[in-house]
Scaffold this active site. Sequence first.
Site, PDB file in Angstrom:
ATOM      1  N   VAL A  64       0.812  -1.229   0.000  1.00 60.34           N
ATOM      2  CA  VAL A  64       0.000   0.000   0.000  1.00 60.34           C
ATOM      3  C   VAL A  64       0.846   1.281   0.000  1.00 60.34           C
ATOM      4  O   VAL A  64       0.303   2.369  -0.168  1.00 60.34           O
ATOM      5  CB  VAL A  64      -1.011   0.037   1.179  1.00 60.34           C
ATOM      6  N   ASN A  90      -7.306  -0.840   6.486  1.00 64.01           N
ATOM      7  CA  ASN A  90      -6.824  -1.438   7.733  1.00 64.01           C
ATOM      8  C   ASN A  90      -5.304  -1.589   7.799  1.00 64.01           C
ATOM      9  O   ASN A  90      -4.725  -1.551   8.884  1.00 64.01           O
ATOM     10  CB  ASN A  90      -7.491  -2.812   7.895  1.00 64.01           C
ATOM     11  N   SER A 141      -6.897   4.078  15.827  1.00 66.11           N
ATOM     12  CA  SER A 141      -6.392   3.506  17.089  1.00 66.11           C
ATOM     13  C   SER A 141      -6.782   4.425  18.235  1.00 66.11           C
ATOM     14  O   SER A 141      -7.030   5.619  18.033  1.00 66.11           O
ATOM     15  CB  SER A 141      -4.861   3.419  17.029  1.00 66.11           C
ATOM     16  N   TYR A 154       3.511   7.044  15.320  1.00 61.72           N
ATOM     17  CA  TYR A 154       2.278   6.258  15.219  1.00 61.72           C
ATOM     18  C   TYR A 154       1.074   7.058  15.725  1.00 61.72           C
ATOM     19  O   TYR A 154       0.027   7.106  15.069  1.00 61.72           O
ATOM     20  CB  TYR A 154       2.439   4.963  16.022  1.00 61.72           C
ATOM     21  N   ILE A 187      -5.134  -5.039  20.798  1.00 63.96           N
ATOM     22  CA  ILE A 187      -5.741  -6.231  20.215  1.00 63.96           C
ATOM     23  C   ILE A 187      -4.611  -7.242  19.977  1.00 63.96           C
ATOM     24  O   ILE A 187      -3.529  -6.857  19.502  1.00 63.96           O
ATOM     25  CB  ILE A 187      -6.427  -5.895  18.860  1.00 63.96           C
TER      26      ILE A 187
END
Length: 257
Positions: A64, A90, A141, A154, A187
């Site tokens: 991507v 995602n 997130s 991030y 997760i």
Amino acid sequence: MDFSGKVVLITGASSGIGAATAVYFAKLNATLALVGRNVANLNQVASDCETVGSIKPLILVADVTKEEDNERVIAEVVEKLGKLDVLVNNAGKGASGSIETTTMEQYDDIMRTNVRSVFQLTKLAVPHLIRSKGNVVNVSSVAGQRSFPNFLAYCVSKAAIDQFTRCTALELAPKQVRVNAVNPGVIVTNFHREAGMDEDTYKLYLKRCEETHALGRVGQGSEVAAAIAFLAGENTASFTTGVCLCVDGGKHAMCPR
Ligand code: NDP
């Protein structure tokens, strides 16, 4: 919920949340296009989808961060599956580092993967989503909404995704295209290992998450998948756009300790 006749494109479908989302949508009879770089993993997820659903997913091996790959992905989906109803952005990665330790190369890498790719894929998908009156779900997130030290690039990338979600939701609403995001807490996936955490540190981190998540545990990919499907669904979220939905066991609401 039923996605019969709907074409759903999921990036980062070869692992973790994306893989769980693929299987979740397969159970709801969606026609799937699965994007990732790891061919073996993509094949495994496609086979899992076929087992629970009845339709063989289209596999698209693509990076991507490469413009030409993203152009090929959208073109092939429309050519082979006839249309696009849902884009799930995602694919993403994490990296630790502060303002003092993050290099410009690391910053660019995170922004290219987590933000620039989402901008380009959404831009390419929009004409098709306008045609289908479809929608976008971005995987952001809790780090987009709350600030954590030593994960700077991030956090900045996911805050950008939240703003991207709201801005594009407003821009596309007159065309009846909805744009939403999910904001997961921790997760269990390959995410933290890929970001450089060793096994022992990861185990300790998961233990500590029992305190940092109000529900006293970390989440599973299937729990995020359910929220993504809810936001993508015509019957569940037809009047919902511009939302960043926390799927984080209450982590966003807790005071830092
Ligand atoms: P995983 O590491 O398990 O999966 C990441 C996925 O992204 C893989 O399928 C990987 O595919 C894909 N990917 C990464 N870079 C590229 C690239 N350049 N081109 C194509 N695909 C790429 O992590 P998660 O499932 O946890 O992560 C999915 C999303 O969830 C990310 O956006 C992450 O930021 C977000 N998230 C995760 C949290 C967690 O605790 N796990 C918490 C909050 C948000 P491949 O390896 O085949 O290239």
